[in-house]
Motif scaffolding. Structure first.
Motif, PDB file in Angstrom:
ATOM      1  N   SER A  66      -9.291  -0.685  36.824  1.00 45.61           N
ATOM      2  CA  SER A  66      -8.256  -1.085  35.849  1.00 45.61           C
ATOM      3  C   SER A  66      -8.540  -0.465  34.491  1.00 45.61           C
ATOM      4  O   SER A  66      -7.622  -0.016  33.798  1.00 45.61           O
ATOM      5  CB  SER A  66      -8.218  -2.598  35.667  1.00 45.61           C
ATOM      6  N   VAL A  67      -9.820  -0.449  34.108  1.00 45.08           N
ATOM      7  CA  VAL A  67     -10.172   0.152  32.822  1.00 45.08           C
ATOM      8  C   VAL A  67      -9.824   1.636  32.853  1.00 45.08           C
ATOM      9  O   VAL A  67      -9.185   2.160  31.924  1.00 45.08           O
ATOM     10  CB  VAL A  67     -11.674  -0.046  32.499  1.00 45.08           C
ATOM     11  N   ARG A  68     -10.199   2.306  33.944  1.00 43.66           N
ATOM     12  CA  ARG A  68      -9.934   3.751  34.064  1.00 43.66           C
ATOM     13  C   ARG A  68      -8.442   4.030  33.920  1.00 43.66           C
ATOM     14  O   ARG A  68      -8.027   4.951  33.214  1.00 43.66           O
ATOM     15  CB  ARG A  68     -10.457   4.269  35.405  1.00 43.66           C
ATOM     16  N   ALA A  69      -7.626   3.191  34.565  1.00 47.03           N
ATOM     17  CA  ALA A  69      -6.175   3.403  34.534  1.00 47.03           C
ATOM     18  C   ALA A  69      -5.599   3.210  33.137  1.00 47.03           C
ATOM     19  O   ALA A  69      -4.543   3.763  32.819  1.00 47.03           O
ATOM     20  CB  ALA A  69      -5.501   2.437  35.519  1.00 47.03           C
ATOM     21  N   ALA A  70      -6.299   2.444  32.298  1.00 45.49           N
ATOM     22  CA  ALA A  70      -5.770   2.161  30.948  1.00 45.49           C
ATOM     23  C   ALA A  70      -6.226   3.203  29.923  1.00 45.49           C
ATOM     24  O   ALA A  70      -5.793   3.178  28.770  1.00 45.49           O
ATOM     25  CB  ALA A  70      -6.216   0.768  30.505  1.00 45.49           C
ATOM     26  N   LEU A  71      -7.122   4.124  30.323  1.00 41.05           N
ATOM     27  CA  LEU A  71      -7.753   5.009  29.348  1.00 41.05           C
ATOM     28  C   LEU A  71      -6.886   6.148  28.801  1.00 41.05           C
ATOM     29  O   LEU A  71      -7.002   6.472  27.614  1.00 41.05           O
ATOM     30  CB  LEU A  71      -9.038   5.615  29.948  1.00 41.05           C
ATOM     31  N   PRO A  72      -6.021   6.772  29.618  1.00 38.13           N
ATOM     32  CA  PRO A  72      -5.365   7.996  29.122  1.00 38.13           C
ATOM     33  C   PRO A  72      -4.655   7.792  27.781  1.00 38.13           C
ATOM     34  O   PRO A  72      -3.862   6.873  27.629  1.00 38.13           O
ATOM     35  CB  PRO A  72      -4.368   8.348  30.238  1.00 38.13           C
ATOM     36  N   GLY A  73      -5.001   8.632  26.816  1.00 43.35           N
ATOM     37  CA  GLY A  73      -4.351   8.590  25.506  1.00 43.35           C
ATOM     38  C   GLY A  73      -4.819   7.469  24.592  1.00 43.35           C
ATOM     39  O   GLY A  73      -4.285   7.310  23.495  1.00 43.35           O
ATOM     40  N   ALA A  74      -5.818   6.692  25.014  1.00 46.41           N
ATOM     41  CA  ALA A  74      -6.262   5.570  24.175  1.00 46.41           C
ATOM     42  C   ALA A  74      -7.176   6.066  23.046  1.00 46.41           C
ATOM     43  O   ALA A  74      -7.837   7.098  23.169  1.00 46.41           O
ATOM     44  CB  ALA A  74      -6.986   4.522  25.019  1.00 46.41           C
ATOM     45  N   VAL A  96     -11.982   4.166  15.495  1.00 49.50           N
ATOM     46  CA  VAL A  96     -10.557   4.453  15.609  1.00 49.50           C
ATOM     47  C   VAL A  96     -10.118   5.347  14.456  1.00 49.50           C
ATOM     48  O   VAL A  96      -9.310   6.262  14.630  1.00 49.50           O
ATOM     49  CB  VAL A  96      -9.741   3.137  15.654  1.00 49.50           C
ATOM     50  N   GLY A  97     -10.690   5.047  13.262  1.00 50.28           N
ATOM     51  CA  GLY A  97     -10.484   5.880  12.078  1.00 50.28           C
ATOM     52  C   GLY A  97      -9.093   6.416  11.926  1.00 50.28           C
ATOM     53  O   GLY A  97      -8.144   5.659  11.740  1.00 50.28           O
ATOM     54  N   THR A  98      -9.002   7.710  12.056  1.00 52.84           N
ATOM     55  CA  THR A  98      -7.737   8.374  11.757  1.00 52.84           C
ATOM     56  C   THR A  98      -6.944   8.721  13.008  1.00 52.84           C
ATOM     57  O   THR A  98      -6.011   9.515  12.941  1.00 52.84           O
ATOM     58  CB  THR A  98      -8.023   9.659  10.966  1.00 52.84           C
ATOM     59  N   ALA A  99      -7.284   8.134  14.157  1.00 54.71           N
ATOM     60  CA  ALA A  99      -6.505   8.423  15.374  1.00 54.71           C
ATOM     61  C   ALA A  99      -5.040   8.033  15.143  1.00 54.71           C
ATOM     62  O   ALA A  99      -4.776   7.034  14.469  1.00 54.71           O
ATOM     63  CB  ALA A  99      -7.077   7.650  16.553  1.00 54.71           C
ATOM     64  N   PRO A 100      -4.099   8.826  15.653  1.00 55.27           N
ATOM     65  CA  PRO A 100      -2.681   8.527  15.421  1.00 55.27           C
ATOM     66  C   PRO A 100      -2.349   7.086  15.824  1.00 55.27           C
ATOM     67  O   PRO A 100      -2.862   6.592  16.827  1.00 55.27           O
ATOM     68  CB  PRO A 100      -1.954   9.525  16.335  1.00 55.27           C
ATOM     69  N   PRO A 101      -1.513   6.406  15.037  1.00 49.13           N
ATOM     70  CA  PRO A 101      -1.264   4.976  15.219  1.00 49.13           C
ATOM     71  C   PRO A 101      -0.643   4.611  16.573  1.00 49.13           C
ATOM     72  O   PRO A 101      -0.730   3.455  16.981  1.00 49.13           O
ATOM     73  CB  PRO A 101      -0.312   4.620  14.068  1.00 49.13           C
ATOM     74  N   GLN A 102      -0.026   5.577  17.239  1.00 53.23           N
ATOM     75  CA  GLN A 102       0.562   5.233  18.549  1.00 53.23           C
ATOM     76  C   GLN A 102      -0.496   5.171  19.651  1.00 53.23           C
ATOM     77  O   GLN A 102      -0.228   4.704  20.749  1.00 53.23           O
ATOM     78  CB  GLN A 102       1.701   6.206  18.929  1.00 53.23           C
ATOM     79  N   GLN A 103      -1.722   5.617  19.355  1.00 53.04           N
ATOM     80  CA  GLN A 103      -2.782   5.540  20.369  1.00 53.04           C
ATOM     81  C   GLN A 103      -3.260   4.104  20.543  1.00 53.04           C
ATOM     82  O   GLN A 103      -3.547   3.410  19.561  1.00 53.04           O
ATOM     83  CB  GLN A 103      -3.957   6.443  19.968  1.00 53.04           C
ATOM     84  N   ALA A 104      -3.378   3.698  21.795  1.00 56.52           N
ATOM     85  CA  ALA A 104      -3.654   2.296  22.124  1.00 56.52           C
ATOM     86  C   ALA A 104      -5.142   1.970  22.020  1.00 56.52           C
ATOM     87  O   ALA A 104      -5.997   2.866  22.021  1.00 56.52           O
ATOM     88  CB  ALA A 104      -3.174   2.001  23.529  1.00 56.52           C
ATOM     89  N   VAL A 105      -5.437   0.682  21.932  1.00 54.08           N
ATOM     90  CA  VAL A 105      -6.808   0.220  22.132  1.00 54.08           C
ATOM     91  C   VAL A 105      -6.869  -0.559  23.441  1.00 54.08           C
ATOM     92  O   VAL A 105      -5.991  -1.370  23.743  1.00 54.08           O
ATOM     93  CB  VAL A 105      -7.339  -0.648  20.961  1.00 54.08           C
TER      94      VAL A 105
END
Ligand SMILES: *Cc1c(COP(=O)(O)O)cnc(C)c1O
Length: 349
Positions: free
Chosen positions: A104-112, A64-73
């Motif tokens: 369901s996993v695929r649908a949750a991926l964008p921007g994560a 996750v490192g330096t990914a912007p904090p609004q990006q989800a896990v």
């Protein structure tokens, strides 16, 4: 035939030792022997940690490192509760998904920033379709970490399916004797490996040389232990499915298990964990656990001795785990002894 336990905090002429070891938080020959073995099994480069959770923490930080904090896990809605608690504490949005449901996993991926996979999940034993899931994550540009503790590299090698990171709680099957806590992170790519090592050196969650030595000793028998325990588990699962005091058996080796087909194609065997729901609810489940003599009522899994526990006795366990669910960690005892004890406990309770 056996590597020495190198008990030292520092190395004479720091930095000048022929392998470049200077100080005990950065390098130790006994860890390295364990790491070399796990690296060969997983097909990558391995870094050992003081516990499974230390390995999970380092893997999450490295990815996750330096990914912007609004990006989800993206996290499994069912899985090891402490890993989910850690992933939920990052200050990032959390997207829980049933990890066996690739759509369901695929649908949750964008921007994560990360998709955290656990397979089979602890304790519900759900099986992720790793090739499909990793394919979807790659398309979305989201890194994939896989906690393969319940499978071990004998049954699943996530890096071969394109995952970025694999994590094992070596506390369980890899060491295999319920006598230590350790974790290990294996990665396929050098720069990611450097980040994992830097995290260990910076945060200090290093294994002790003695634990690393014990883990390596346990690892030598991993395939024989797992073969035996899996064969016993398969037989016990078949019998439990017919037991009148059991309302449901979860075991990917049973043909009617939801994870059966995927486990058959993605894994090299269904493993040695079984989850059962005891008819009569939590009280009946507690009574079964209390009535066994050979099975040890204890948390954790992957040891030589068979263990069982009702998972919801822990207040922090996920509410999606049924109250009457008992997880069985099948060890190396004789199958008939294990069955006799379990059958007696079920019938008496
Ligand atoms: C036990 C476990 C961990 C944590 O390992 P510890 O050594 O207890 O810190 C992580 N993931 C899974 C799937 C586990 O079962």
């Amino acid at each position: 035939m056996s590597v020495p336990i190198v008990a030292t905090s520092t190395y004479a002429a720091a930095g000048a030792d022929e392998a470049g070891r200077g100080y005990g938080r950065y390098a130790n020959p006994t860890w390295e022997a364990f790491e070399t073995a796990v690296a060969a099994l997983d097909g990558g480069q391995a870094t050992a940690f003081a516990s499974g959770m230390a390995a999970v923490s380092a893997a999450v930080a490295a990815l996750v490192g330096t990914a912007p904090p609004q990006q989800a896990v993206v996290v499994p809605s069912d899985g090891y509760h402490t890993s989910i608690a850690l992933l939920s504490s990052l200050g990032r949005p959390v997207r829980p998904v049933p990890i066996a449901d690739t759509d369901s996993v695929r649908a949750a991926l964008p921007g994560a920033a990360l998709v955290w996979v656990e397979t089979p999940t602890n304790p519900l034993l759900e099986v992720a379709d790793l090739p499909a899931l990793v394919g979807a994550a790659r398309e979305a540009g989201v890194p994939v970490a896989v906690d393969a503790t319940a499978a071990t590299p004998m049954l699943l090698r996530p890096l071969e399916h394109g995952a970025d990171v694999v994590v094992h709680a070596a506390t369980k099957y890899l060491s295999g004797h319920s006598d230590l806590l350790m974790g290990v992170v294996t990665v396929g790519e050098d720069r990611l490996g450097e980040r994992v090592r830097a995290h260990r050196a910076l945060h200090g969650a290093i294994p002790s040389p003695f634990e690393a030595w014990l883990a390596l000793r346990g690892l030598r028998t991993l395939p024989v232990r797992l073969d035996r325990a899996s064969a016993t588990a398969h037989e016990l699962a078949r019998r439990l499915a017919l037991h009148r005091r059991i309302s449901r058996v979860r075991y990917p080796g049973l043909p009617d298990d939801p994870g059966h087909q995927v486990a058959r194609t993605v894994m090299d065997g269904p493993g040695a964990l079984i989850a059962v729901e005891v008819a009569g609810g939590a009280e009946a489940a507690d009574a079964v656990v209390a009535a066994t003599r050979l099975w040890v009522p204890a948390t954790s899994f992957g040891g030589v001795e068979s263990m069982l526990e009702r998972r919801r006795r822990w207040p922090s366990e996920r509410p999606s785990v049924p109250e009457n669910l008992v997880r069985l960690s099948v060890g190396l005892e004789d199958v008939e002894d294990l069955w006799e004890d379990l059958d007696r406990a079920l019938t008496r309770a």
